[in-house]
Write a protein that holds these residues in place. Sequence first.
Motif, mmCIF file in Angstrom:
data_model
loop_
_atom_site.group_PDB
_atom_site.id
_atom_site.type_symbol
_atom_site.label_atom_id
_atom_site.label_comp_id
_atom_site.label_asym_id
_atom_site.label_seq_id
_atom_site.Cartn_x
_atom_site.Cartn_y
_atom_site.Cartn_z
ATOM 1 N N VAL A 126 0.870 -1.183 -0.077
ATOM 2 C CA VAL A 126 -0.041 0.210 -0.134
ATOM 3 C C VAL A 126 0.758 1.420 0.022
ATOM 4 O O VAL A 126 0.722 2.400 -0.524
ATOM 5 C CB VAL A 126 -1.073 0.004 1.219
ATOM 6 C CG1 VAL A 126 -2.078 -1.068 0.947
ATOM 7 C CG2 VAL A 126 -0.422 0.031 2.380
ATOM 8 N N LEU A 127 2.255 1.325 0.563
ATOM 9 C CA LEU A 127 2.885 2.309 0.513
ATOM 10 C C LEU A 127 3.614 2.650 -0.738
ATOM 11 O O LEU A 127 3.490 3.794 -1.468
ATOM 12 C CB LEU A 127 4.172 2.045 1.437
ATOM 13 C CG LEU A 127 4.982 3.542 1.855
ATOM 14 C CD1 LEU A 127 4.077 4.490 2.338
ATOM 15 C CD2 LEU A 127 6.050 2.923 2.946
ATOM 16 N N GLU A 128 3.749 1.359 -1.652
ATOM 17 C CA GLU A 128 4.076 1.291 -2.924
ATOM 18 C C GLU A 128 3.155 2.101 -3.834
ATOM 19 O O GLU A 128 3.353 2.740 -4.886
ATOM 20 C CB GLU A 128 4.546 0.012 -3.297
ATOM 21 C CG GLU A 128 5.953 -0.222 -2.947
ATOM 22 C CD GLU A 128 6.437 -1.503 -3.266
ATOM 23 O OE1 GLU A 128 5.539 -2.277 -4.081
ATOM 24 O OE2 GLU A 128 7.431 -2.286 -3.110
ATOM 25 N N ALA A 129 1.872 2.016 -3.604
ATOM 26 C CA ALA A 129 0.655 2.338 -4.197
ATOM 27 C C ALA A 129 0.286 3.576 -4.000
ATOM 28 O O ALA A 129 -0.759 4.221 -4.627
ATOM 29 C CB ALA A 129 -0.648 1.316 -4.089
ATOM 30 N N GLY A 130 0.886 4.473 -2.944
ATOM 31 C CA GLY A 130 0.817 5.736 -2.766
ATOM 32 C C GLY A 130 0.122 5.951 -1.611
ATOM 33 O O GLY A 130 -0.396 7.383 -1.459
ATOM 34 N N ALA A 131 -0.297 5.125 -0.661
ATOM 35 C CA ALA A 131 -1.043 5.472 0.597
ATOM 36 C C ALA A 131 -0.273 6.362 1.586
ATOM 37 O O ALA A 131 0.863 6.120 1.683
ATOM 38 C CB ALA A 131 -1.574 4.345 1.125
ATOM 39 N N ASP A 132 -0.905 7.182 2.400
ATOM 40 C CA ASP A 132 -0.298 7.773 3.533
ATOM 41 C C ASP A 132 -0.823 6.617 4.641
ATOM 42 O O ASP A 132 -1.932 6.293 4.634
ATOM 43 C CB ASP A 132 -1.085 9.003 4.045
ATOM 44 C CG ASP A 132 -0.946 10.274 2.994
ATOM 45 O OD1 ASP A 132 0.243 9.998 2.495
ATOM 46 O OD2 ASP A 132 -1.661 11.068 2.809
ATOM 47 N N MET A 133 0.192 5.922 5.149
ATOM 48 C CA MET A 133 0.135 5.025 5.991
ATOM 49 C C MET A 133 0.389 4.745 7.536
ATOM 50 O O MET A 133 1.402 5.896 7.785
ATOM 51 C CB MET A 133 0.714 3.685 5.424
ATOM 52 C CG MET A 133 0.735 2.358 6.155
ATOM 53 S SD MET A 133 1.462 1.097 5.138
ATOM 54 C CE MET A 133 3.370 1.560 5.293
ATOM 55 N N THR A 134 -0.361 4.251 8.407
ATOM 56 C CA THR A 134 -0.100 4.105 9.724
ATOM 57 C C THR A 134 0.079 2.703 9.947
ATOM 58 O O THR A 134 -0.888 1.862 9.365
ATOM 59 C CB THR A 134 -1.017 4.883 10.556
ATOM 60 O OG1 THR A 134 -1.000 6.113 10.248
ATOM 61 C CG2 THR A 134 -0.569 4.691 12.096
ATOM 62 N N ILE A 135 1.215 2.024 10.498
ATOM 63 C CA ILE A 135 1.257 0.646 10.613
ATOM 64 C C ILE A 135 1.313 0.600 12.443
ATOM 65 O O ILE A 135 1.568 1.267 12.984
ATOM 66 C CB ILE A 135 2.482 0.077 10.275
ATOM 67 C CG1 ILE A 135 3.810 0.774 10.781
ATOM 68 C CG2 ILE A 135 2.634 0.195 8.605
ATOM 69 C CD1 ILE A 135 5.075 0.075 10.255
#
Length: 64
Positions: A28-37
């Motif tokens: 999802v990071l590679e797909a452009g998301a702003d991410m929280t893990i």
Amino acid sequence: MSGFNFTGRKVLVTGASRGIGLGVAEGVLEAGADMTILSSGQAIIEVAADLSEKIRPPGHRSGL
């Protein structure tokens, strides 16, 4: 996650320190998301740092 575009989306990934959760986080990071893990234990700190350095396009945010 080829073919997915999460640009401008906020994504929460649980269990992201290993296995499927880590794979999803990378995708999802590679797909452009702003991410929280999210994960239990200390391993998540290293994983977050690795992901942050590995894939950080301009304007993307990640959080712990």
